[in-house]
Design a protein around this motif. Structure first.
Motif, short mmCIF file in Angstrom:
data_model
loop_
_atom_site.label_atom_id
_atom_site.label_comp_id
_atom_site.label_asym_id
_atom_site.label_seq_id
_atom_site.Cartn_x
_atom_site.Cartn_y
_atom_site.Cartn_z
N ILE A 179 -6.78 7.65 12.76
CA ILE A 179 -6.46 8.11 11.41
C ILE A 179 -5.31 9.12 11.54
O ILE A 179 -5.27 9.92 12.48
CB ILE A 179 -7.68 8.75 10.71
CG1 ILE A 179 -7.36 9.06 9.24
CG2 ILE A 179 -8.14 10.01 11.43
CD1 ILE A 179 -8.58 9.51 8.44
N SER A 180 -4.38 9.05 10.61
CA SER A 180 -3.24 9.96 10.67
C SER A 180 -3.66 11.37 10.27
O SER A 180 -4.65 11.57 9.57
CB SER A 180 -2.12 9.47 9.74
OG SER A 180 -2.52 9.59 8.38
N MET A 181 -2.88 12.33 10.72
CA MET A 181 -3.16 13.73 10.41
C MET A 181 -3.12 13.97 8.90
O MET A 181 -3.99 14.66 8.34
CB MET A 181 -2.12 14.61 11.12
CG MET A 181 -2.33 16.08 10.96
SD MET A 181 -3.71 16.65 11.96
CE MET A 181 -3.47 18.42 11.86
N THR A 182 -2.13 13.39 8.22
CA THR A 182 -1.99 13.60 6.78
C THR A 182 -3.17 13.03 6.01
O THR A 182 -3.71 13.67 5.11
CB THR A 182 -0.68 12.97 6.29
OG1 THR A 182 0.42 13.53 7.01
CG2 THR A 182 -0.48 13.22 4.80
N LYS A 183 -3.57 11.82 6.36
CA LYS A 183 -4.68 11.18 5.65
C LYS A 183 -5.99 11.93 5.90
O LYS A 183 -6.79 12.11 4.98
CB LYS A 183 -4.81 9.73 6.10
CG LYS A 183 -5.75 8.89 5.25
CD LYS A 183 -5.66 7.43 5.64
CE LYS A 183 -6.49 6.56 4.72
NZ LYS A 183 -6.37 5.12 5.07
N TRP A 184 -6.20 12.36 7.12
CA TRP A 184 -7.41 13.12 7.45
C TRP A 184 -7.49 14.39 6.62
O TRP A 184 -8.52 14.69 6.01
CB TRP A 184 -7.41 13.45 8.95
CG TRP A 184 -8.49 14.39 9.39
CD1 TRP A 184 -9.83 14.26 9.17
CD2 TRP A 184 -8.31 15.60 10.12
NE1 TRP A 184 -10.50 15.32 9.74
CE2 TRP A 184 -9.60 16.16 10.33
CE3 TRP A 184 -7.21 16.27 10.64
CZ2 TRP A 184 -9.79 17.35 11.01
CZ3 TRP A 184 -7.41 17.45 11.33
CH2 TRP A 184 -8.68 17.99 11.51
N VAL B 160 -2.96 18.15 -1.99
CA VAL B 160 -1.66 18.12 -1.31
C VAL B 160 -1.11 19.54 -1.16
O VAL B 160 -0.55 19.89 -0.12
CB VAL B 160 -0.67 17.23 -2.08
CG1 VAL B 160 0.73 17.33 -1.50
CG2 VAL B 160 -1.14 15.78 -2.06
N PHE B 161 -1.29 20.37 -2.19
CA PHE B 161 -0.81 21.75 -2.10
C PHE B 161 -1.50 22.50 -0.97
O PHE B 161 -0.86 23.20 -0.19
CB PHE B 161 -1.05 22.47 -3.44
CG PHE B 161 -0.75 23.94 -3.40
CD1 PHE B 161 0.55 24.40 -3.45
CD2 PHE B 161 -1.78 24.86 -3.28
CE1 PHE B 161 0.83 25.76 -3.39
CE2 PHE B 161 -1.52 26.22 -3.23
CZ PHE B 161 -0.21 26.67 -3.29
N TRP B 162 -2.82 22.37 -0.87
CA TRP B 162 -3.56 23.05 0.20
C TRP B 162 -3.10 22.58 1.57
O TRP B 162 -2.99 23.36 2.50
CB TRP B 162 -5.05 22.81 0.04
CG TRP B 162 -5.69 23.66 -1.01
CD1 TRP B 162 -5.14 24.74 -1.63
CD2 TRP B 162 -6.99 23.50 -1.56
NE1 TRP B 162 -6.01 25.25 -2.55
CE2 TRP B 162 -7.17 24.52 -2.53
CE3 TRP B 162 -8.03 22.61 -1.35
CZ2 TRP B 162 -8.33 24.66 -3.26
CZ3 TRP B 162 -9.20 22.74 -2.08
CH2 TRP B 162 -9.34 23.76 -3.03
#
Length: 340
Positions: free
Chosen positions: A298-303, A49-51
């Motif tokens: 697929i969502s950007m966040t999940k990808w 998540v940080f990256w």
């Protein structure tokens, strides 16, 4: 002066107190591995998540003050909910241009709405694949997926072809892993033969290069494995990126069209949940193989989360802090929880 004897049960009470006092310590020791496992999961997710957010907020940006030129922005060539046609081909060649070969065409779908969540945007197909002799003997198989605006063709030789209207990607569906080292079997005698509890225990040990052992200088043998599940995701990304400021975690996957400078929709072959125990060994005895195909958004966040987690696994393995197979164990524990 005589001292009164201790009350009955005092010794038992003291013993009980000792046991009671030791129980939390034992429970703490038993819970320690579970706590360590949870800390590993939390640490990996935090890093991923940080990256992701660091790449969003700390990418290079051009100055926008007085006198500076406005940045050149690139955008997606396609629009949200735009209908797409899809072709999926299978070939033993990495580069594909045999669009007229009907036997190579595995799957064709029409009017898939791009980056829309709904029953029409997700399609599935299950079939049997019959490997050739070359595939049985270590050849690689590739899946070639092409998308085009409805009514257009992905074939450059077709009159209906338009470069700005079609895009695709190639992905291998055969994975290679080093062959496990030969197991050694030996007998361990726990006591003398006169002891009735004596028994011969056969144990299997994996060969390791340790001091005193004979060093095996032979090159590792790599074995092919079939991927039975192919998940094709179209990333929901309509970001307007600065021409020279694409985040480093996005840039390798961005397919930029050279004449316009804009980018095609990103095609992601999602193997996050394709674990090692699902792969099928390939050899001369295999006559048919299952192949389950799926396409969807697929969502950007999940990808990005999937990419960063897999990258963090690779970093841990390179440092020796994670052995082969631990990543799959962690993913097993995450099933049903990663719903971003």
């Amino acid at each position: 002066m005589e001292m009164a004897p201790p009350a009955a049960g005092a010794g038992a009470g003291a013993a009980a107190a000792v046991v009671a006092g030791g129980a939390p310590q034992q429970r703490q020791q038993q819970q320690q591995p579970a706590a360590g496992f949870g800390q590993t999961i939390t640490g990996i997710i935090r890093i991923a998540v940080f990256w992701y957010f660091a790449s969003k907020f700390f990418t290079s940006k051009r100055p926008t003050g007085p006198g500076s030129e406005p940045p050149v922005l690139i955008s997606n060539l396609f629009h949200k909910a735009e209908p797409l046609d899809m072709w999926v081909y299978l070939s033993e060649k990495e580069k594909f241009n045999d669009f007229g070969n009907e036997s190579a065409l595995l799957w064709h779908e029409n009017n898939i709405p791009y980056a829309v969540w709904g029953p029409e945007s997700s399609r599935t197909l299950s079939l049997k694949y019959y490997p050739s002799e070359a595939v049985k003997n270590n050849a690689t198989v590739y899946v070639h997926v092409f998308f085009a605006r409805s009514g257009f063709s992905p074939d450059p030789n077709d009159p209906e072809y338009l470069p700005l209207a079609a895009f695709g990607r190639t992905h291998p569906i055969v994975a290679y892993f080093p062959k496990s080292k030969n197991d050694k079997k030996r007998s361990l005698l726990g006591a003398s033969s006169d002891d009735p509890q004596t028994q011969t225990q056969t144990v299997t040990q994996v060969d390791e290069d340790t001091e005193g052992d004979v060093k095996d200088d032979a090159p590792a043998e790599w074995l092919p494995y079939w991927k039975p599940n192919i998940t094709i995701n179209l990333v929901d990304d309509f970001t307007r990126y600065a021409h020279n400021g694409v985040p480093p975690n996005i840039a390798p996957y961005l397919n930029v069209e050279p004449t316009s400078g804009n980018y095609y929709p990103t095609v992601y072959f999602n193997e996050f949940w394709l674990l090692r125990d699902k792969l099928i060994p390939l050899n001369e005895t295999v006559t048919e193989l299952p192949l389950n195909l799926e396409v969807g958004p697929i969502s950007m966040t999940k990808w990005q989360l999937f990419l960063q987690i897999d990258q963090s696994f690779q970093i841990h393995r390179s440092y020796g802090s994670m052995i082969e197979g631990e990543a799959d164990e962690l993913k097993y524990s995450w099933k049903g929880t990663l719903t971003y």
